[in-house]
Design an enzyme around this catalytic site. Sequence first.
Site, PDB file in Angstrom:
ATOM      1  N   ALA A  51       0.803  -1.231   0.000  1.00  0.00           N
ATOM      2  CA  ALA A  51       0.000   0.000   0.000  1.00  0.00           C
ATOM      3  C   ALA A  51       0.841   1.289   0.000  1.00  0.00           C
ATOM      4  O   ALA A  51       0.688   2.130  -0.889  1.00  0.00           O
ATOM      5  CB  ALA A  51      -0.972  -0.039   1.177  1.00  0.00           C
ATOM      6  N   ARG A  86      -4.961   0.649  -8.960  1.00  0.00           N
ATOM      7  CA  ARG A  86      -5.446  -0.406  -8.052  1.00  0.00           C
ATOM      8  C   ARG A  86      -6.455   0.232  -7.108  1.00  0.00           C
ATOM      9  O   ARG A  86      -6.248   1.356  -6.662  1.00  0.00           O
ATOM     10  CB  ARG A  86      -4.296  -1.065  -7.266  1.00  0.00           C
ATOM     11  CG  ARG A  86      -3.394  -1.925  -8.161  1.00  0.00           C
ATOM     12  CD  ARG A  86      -2.433  -2.773  -7.361  1.00  0.00           C
ATOM     13  NE  ARG A  86      -3.111  -3.882  -6.689  1.00  0.00           N
ATOM     14  CZ  ARG A  86      -2.505  -4.659  -5.785  1.00  0.00           C
ATOM     15  NH1 ARG A  86      -1.235  -4.442  -5.446  1.00  0.00           N
ATOM     16  NH2 ARG A  86      -3.156  -5.651  -5.216  1.00  0.00           N
ATOM     17  N   GLN A 180       3.202 -13.482  -1.728  1.00  0.00           N
ATOM     18  CA  GLN A 180       4.046 -12.364  -1.267  1.00  0.00           C
ATOM     19  C   GLN A 180       4.804 -12.721   0.017  1.00  0.00           C
ATOM     20  O   GLN A 180       5.873 -12.174   0.268  1.00  0.00           O
ATOM     21  CB  GLN A 180       3.182 -11.110  -1.020  1.00  0.00           C
ATOM     22  CG  GLN A 180       2.633 -10.456  -2.272  1.00  0.00           C
ATOM     23  CD  GLN A 180       1.250 -10.956  -2.615  1.00  0.00           C
ATOM     24  OE1 GLN A 180       0.898 -12.102  -2.334  1.00  0.00           O
ATOM     25  NE2 GLN A 180       0.450 -10.116  -3.229  1.00  0.00           N
ATOM     26  N   ASP A 221      -4.245  -2.181   3.943  1.00  0.00           N
ATOM     27  CA  ASP A 221      -4.351  -1.391   2.707  1.00  0.00           C
ATOM     28  C   ASP A 221      -5.367  -0.262   2.832  1.00  0.00           C
ATOM     29  O   ASP A 221      -5.353   0.675   2.048  1.00  0.00           O
ATOM     30  CB  ASP A 221      -4.693  -2.304   1.531  1.00  0.00           C
ATOM     31  CG  ASP A 221      -3.494  -3.184   1.212  1.00  0.00           C
ATOM     32  OD1 ASP A 221      -3.251  -4.150   1.969  1.00  0.00           O
ATOM     33  OD2 ASP A 221      -2.767  -2.875   0.256  1.00  0.00           O
ATOM     34  N   ASN A 231      -6.990  -5.865   4.269  1.00  0.00           N
ATOM     35  CA  ASN A 231      -5.595  -6.282   4.041  1.00  0.00           C
ATOM     36  C   ASN A 231      -5.624  -7.502   3.122  1.00  0.00           C
ATOM     37  O   ASN A 231      -6.706  -8.001   2.758  1.00  0.00           O
ATOM     38  CB  ASN A 231      -4.889  -6.596   5.373  1.00  0.00           C
ATOM     39  CG  ASN A 231      -3.383  -6.725   5.192  1.00  0.00           C
ATOM     40  OD1 ASN A 231      -2.760  -5.873   4.538  1.00  0.00           O
ATOM     41  ND2 ASN A 231      -2.775  -7.762   5.735  1.00  0.00           N
ATOM     42  N   LYS A 232      -4.454  -7.969   2.754  1.00  0.00           N
ATOM     43  CA  LYS A 232      -4.345  -9.106   1.838  1.00  0.00           C
ATOM     44  C   LYS A 232      -5.271 -10.234   2.254  1.00  0.00           C
ATOM     45  O   LYS A 232      -5.376 -10.584   3.426  1.00  0.00           O
ATOM     46  CB  LYS A 232      -2.883  -9.583   1.816  1.00  0.00           C
ATOM     47  CG  LYS A 232      -2.593 -10.794   0.957  1.00  0.00           C
ATOM     48  CD  LYS A 232      -3.030 -10.620  -0.489  1.00  0.00           C
ATOM     49  CE  LYS A 232      -2.453  -9.391  -1.160  1.00  0.00           C
ATOM     50  NZ  LYS A 232      -3.082  -9.064  -2.452  1.00  0.00           N
TER      51      LYS A 232
END
Length: 332
Positions: A51, A86, A180, A221, A231-232
């Site tokens: 982010a 994004r 990631q 994020d 978040n992810k």
Amino acid sequence: MHSFESLGLRHDGHTLWVLDQTQLPDTEIWLDGSEPEAMIALIRRLAVRGAPLIGVAAAASLATFAHRGASAAEYAAACAALRAARPTAVNLMWAMDRMMGAADPVAEAQAIFEEDVRLCEGMAQHGAALIQDGEGILTHCNTGGLATAGIGTALGVIRRAHEQGKRIHVYADETRPLLQGGRLTAWELRKLGIPSTLITDSMAALLLRDGKVQRVLVGSDRVAANGDFANKVGTYGVAVQAKHHGVPFHPVAPFSTVDLACPTGAAIPIELRDPAEVRGYGRWRWAPEDMPTWNPSFDVTPADLVTSLVLDRGVFSAEALRAGVLAQVCGS
Ligand code: MRU
């Protein structure tokens, strides 16, 4: 232009370079992101990601574009296009709003870069104070130097605790579907010499049950005004598991990730990515080519699963979040 450098981004005074994160951990390739169009493509395919770094990189690209003589109309169009690259990480919109209002885009991009470095230091200072000697710490996705201009959000906190001599052990979720955690966090942890173990996402619950984890630290994020946060994808599951096992759970974020315009997590836009990412990775495909998939890139964790939120401005408990503290500490 001034030159600057972080783990995943550097400007040599003429060209803006980004480390292609899709090639890590084995190959370090730097790509030219000076042109906004190139930067948009790099952000979309996650060559540059995380982010805070998305916002910093987009600002730097816009500044380089202005420095090379872009007209006001070209600048505004590039800014709007970058903003849309994004949808979930609000740091991108925050940085683009600043760049649109800037009298000197080069100075503004430099300021955004330097501010992000300082914000990481603030999170590290406040967050590391929570960590006790001997803790096992679970983290998800990548929140380190690759995801910011500085030492990171959650991983910056972990790094600072390690530098303070606390004997910690990090468990990194590999983070499906784009890995990631396995590719980037593992790479950073090895570089930093922090004792750590990589697990697949599905192993986290067992680790928590077995008492190997005393704290969970994740990035964010976008944080809504009530403390719900995106978040992810997979973070929500980890939060539920941590609650079940009575393990403290902390999102870590700079104020630039807080979006007071989102009253709750329900208002956070969630990016849906290419279905193929779930069917395989790189050259490898493990599912039938025509298998339907669902691929949200982020999930939203409700604030009631949060023990406390670590910001660059301090640590805020679930009660404080419920009482609306974010409007006070992050409002203008
Ligand atoms: O899709 P990504 O890799 O950009 O997602 C990143 C994350 O979700 C990180 O955990 C996040 O940006 C946290 S703060 C660095």
